[in-house]
Design an enzyme around this catalytic site. Structure first.
Site, short mmCIF file in Angstrom:
data_model
loop_
_atom_site.label_atom_id
_atom_site.label_comp_id
_atom_site.label_asym_id
_atom_site.label_seq_id
_atom_site.Cartn_x
_atom_site.Cartn_y
_atom_site.Cartn_z
N GLN A 260 -8.46 -23.26 -0.99
CA GLN A 260 -9.72 -23.77 0.08
C GLN A 260 -10.43 -22.39 0.38
O GLN A 260 -9.97 -21.37 0.42
CB GLN A 260 -9.20 -24.37 1.22
CG GLN A 260 -8.18 -25.83 1.15
CD GLN A 260 -7.76 -26.06 2.50
OE1 GLN A 260 -7.40 -25.57 3.24
NE2 GLN A 260 -7.87 -27.60 2.31
N ALA B 149 -9.04 -19.56 12.21
CA ALA B 149 -8.86 -18.75 13.41
C ALA B 149 -9.04 -17.08 13.24
O ALA B 149 -8.30 -16.65 12.49
CB ALA B 149 -7.71 -19.01 14.29
N ASN C 203 12.24 -1.38 6.47
CA ASN C 203 13.30 -2.43 6.63
C ASN C 203 13.30 -3.62 5.57
O ASN C 203 13.99 -4.38 5.47
CB ASN C 203 13.03 -3.19 8.13
CG ASN C 203 11.79 -4.12 8.04
OD1 ASN C 203 11.15 -4.12 7.14
ND2 ASN C 203 11.70 -4.68 9.24
N ILE D 45 0.85 -1.31 -0.01
CA ILE D 45 -0.12 0.14 0.02
C ILE D 45 1.04 1.25 0.05
O ILE D 45 0.49 2.22 -0.71
CB ILE D 45 -1.00 0.00 1.32
CG1 ILE D 45 -1.90 -1.09 1.07
CG2 ILE D 45 -1.84 1.18 1.39
CD1 ILE D 45 -2.77 -1.54 2.40
N ASN E 30 -10.54 -4.48 2.99
CA ASN E 30 -9.67 -5.54 2.37
C ASN E 30 -9.05 -4.91 1.26
O ASN E 30 -9.74 -4.69 0.21
CB ASN E 30 -10.28 -6.90 2.20
CG ASN E 30 -10.79 -7.50 3.20
OD1 ASN E 30 -11.53 -7.17 4.17
ND2 ASN E 30 -10.30 -8.79 3.28
N ALA F 296 4.02 0.84 8.05
CA ALA F 296 4.92 -0.28 8.25
C ALA F 296 3.97 -1.32 9.50
O ALA F 296 3.67 -0.98 10.42
CB ALA F 296 6.12 -0.13 9.14
N GLY G 297 8.99 -5.27 2.01
CA GLY G 297 8.76 -4.09 1.07
C GLY G 297 10.13 -4.42 -0.17
O GLY G 297 10.67 -5.26 -0.07
N ASP H 139 14.27 0.14 10.73
CA ASP H 139 13.31 -0.61 11.40
C ASP H 139 12.40 0.17 12.35
O ASP H 139 13.06 0.76 13.24
CB ASP H 139 14.06 -1.58 12.15
CG ASP H 139 12.99 -2.93 12.41
OD1 ASP H 139 11.90 -2.82 13.09
OD2 ASP H 139 12.98 -4.05 11.63
N TYR I 9 -3.93 -9.28 15.69
CA TYR I 9 -3.71 -8.13 14.68
C TYR I 9 -4.57 -6.90 15.02
O TYR I 9 -4.18 -5.92 15.19
CB TYR I 9 -3.94 -8.75 13.21
CG TYR I 9 -4.18 -7.68 12.16
CD1 TYR I 9 -2.64 -6.84 11.89
CD2 TYR I 9 -5.13 -7.47 11.25
CE1 TYR I 9 -2.76 -5.91 10.97
CE2 TYR I 9 -5.25 -6.63 10.51
CZ TYR I 9 -4.13 -5.95 10.06
OH TYR I 9 -3.94 -4.73 9.31
N1 UDP Z 1 -10.09 -17.00 2.51
C1 UDP Z 1 -10.54 -18.14 2.10
N2 UDP Z 1 -9.53 -18.78 1.52
C2 UDP Z 1 -8.23 -18.43 1.47
C3 UDP Z 1 -7.88 -17.05 1.80
C4 UDP Z 1 -8.88 -16.55 2.61
O1 UDP Z 1 -11.60 -18.60 2.25
O2 UDP Z 1 -7.09 -19.22 0.59
C5 UDP Z 1 -11.18 -16.05 3.23
C6 UDP Z 1 -10.77 -15.81 4.49
O3 UDP Z 1 -11.16 -16.74 5.60
C7 UDP Z 1 -11.68 -14.37 4.74
C8 UDP Z 1 -11.73 -13.74 3.49
O4 UDP Z 1 -11.30 -14.87 2.52
O5 UDP Z 1 -12.93 -14.95 5.07
C9 UDP Z 1 -10.71 -12.74 3.36
O6 UDP Z 1 -9.54 -13.11 3.72
P1 UDP Z 1 -8.20 -12.44 3.57
O7 UDP Z 1 -7.05 -12.95 4.22
O8 UDP Z 1 -8.07 -11.93 2.39
O9 UDP Z 1 -8.44 -10.83 4.47
P2 UDP Z 1 -8.95 -10.78 6.07
O10 UDP Z 1 -10.23 -10.15 6.01
O11 UDP Z 1 -8.51 -11.78 7.03
O12 UDP Z 1 -7.87 -9.49 6.43
#
Ligand code: UDP
Length: 326
Positions: free
Chosen positions: A208, A285, A35, A13, A172, A76, A39, A53, A143
């Site tokens: 997946q 998770a 750092n 970004i 996103n 960062a 990047g 850093d 996070y």
């Molecule tokens: N997602 C998924 N398969 C993947 C990567 C992400 O189904 O291989 C889903 C993830 O569980 C979330 C959405 O896509 O519901 C967006 O995930 P991403 O990691 O892009 O962004 P986040 O919202 O987690 O920051």
């Protein structure tokens, strides 16, 4: 002339914001502090770069004191939700302690304007969607917590040391610069759109879907995907706003429209013109079911109008950049 100190400006970004400042702000002087962990030097199309850093106060202070910027922008961060669950202390170290160091360095060097990259993850599982900026802040993963703590540090420093801030809560972010000069260069990614495109290109044999039992119309999680160039443009608007109004404020950055994981996959199949292997899997998770921005404050206060508000355009730019670079 304005001087911009851009922390993390060699990243995905940050490099798009550097490009837009370089193109649109006459006589801008840019110094990127990065750092180079995620990047890339060659993504910095304008200004100079210094390797440093955010975990190191001295490095930050020396660079800021010498450059004497009019404003600091901070990109960062560590940004991967599942990784933050596994390595929380690393996340607090970079995302929270890094901001503490930055604020100290700014205070000690007498620099009083900051634009900070925050995240929709500060809202956790929102009760109300689209999410307004004044919704409860209850992050559900390290996070989001690391970013919320950073926001609190900034607000307190603002009161005590008169540091004026603009906090942007990104939803996103995806896509690439339409001229394809820069884009997302993360080699390992956990983000949906790059993974979908890597699968479409055969770089991955399959992908997946994490969770098909969410309370959404097709059971998959919903996100508000914003084009990186529209997001960069928000930063330019915010720079003007901070200098003109003298105010501090917080804005959501999204379009106010969500797409499910399945919808993103189908849009990618259309853009790429190929089918690819998709499996259903368990929830990941730390993932909330729905994150969609109420971006009315942003549109009204900053007079921002999106240019690339189309999921297929976002995917197309990301795809073309990937084709060019892999
Ligand atoms: N997602 C998924 N398969 C993947 C990567 C992400 O189904 O291989 C889903 C993830 O569980 C979330 C959405 O896509 O519901 C967006 O995930 P991403 O990691 O892009 O962004 P986040 O919202 O987690 O920051």
């Amino acid at each position: 002339m304005k001087k911009f100190f851009i922390v993390g400006g060699a990243g995905y970004i940050g490099s798009h914001v550097v490009k837009l400042i370089g193109e649109q702000i006459k006589d801008a002087e840019i110094l990127v502090f990065d750092n180079l962990s995620n990047g890339h030097k060659d993504a910095v199309l304008y200004g100079n770069i210094i390797q440093g850093d955010v975990r190191n106060y001295e490095e930050l202070y020396k660079a800021i004191k010498k450059f004497k910027p009019d404003i600091v922008l901070d990109f960062a961060s560590l940004i991967i939700v599942p990784e933050s669950v596994e390595k929380p202390l690393e996340y607090y170290e970079v995302n929270t302690m890094g901001v503490l160091n930055l604020l100290k360095a700014m205070r000690d060097a007498g620099i009083y304007k900051l634009i900070f990259s925050s995240t929709a993850a500060v809202y956790g599982n929102p009760k109300k969607v689209p999410i307004p900026e004044d919704a409860p802040l209850k992050p559900i993963n390290p996070y989001g917590k690391s970013k919320l703590m950073a926001e609190e540090l900034i607000k307190d420093a603002s009161v005590a040391y008169s540091i004026q801030y603009g906090i942007l809560r990104y939803f996103n972010v995806a896509g690439a610069s339409p001229d394809l000069k820069i884009g997302d260069k993360h080699n390992t990614t956990s983000h949906l759109i790059p993974i979908v495109l890597q699968t479409a290109l055969g770089i991955r044999p399959k992908m997946q879907i994490y969770g098909t039992d969410y309370p959404t119309h097709d059971g998959t999680a919903i996100r508000d995907y914003i084009h990186v160039m529209d997001l960069a443009d928000i930063h330019l608007k915010l720079i003007d706003y901070l200098f003109e109004s003298g105010k501090s404020d917080i804005f959501n950055c999204g379009y106010g429209r969500g797409f499910s994981v399945k919808e993103v996959i189908n849009a990618a199949k259309k853009v790429v013109g190929k089918d690819f292997k998709v499996e259903n899997a368990n929830r990941r998770a730390g993932d909330p079911p729905i994150l969609v921005a109420d971006s009315s404050k942003l549109q009204k206060t900053l007079n921002w109008k999106p240019k690339y508000n189309n999921i297929e355009t976002i995917i197309e730019h990301a795809y073309k950049f990937m084709l060019k670079n892999f």
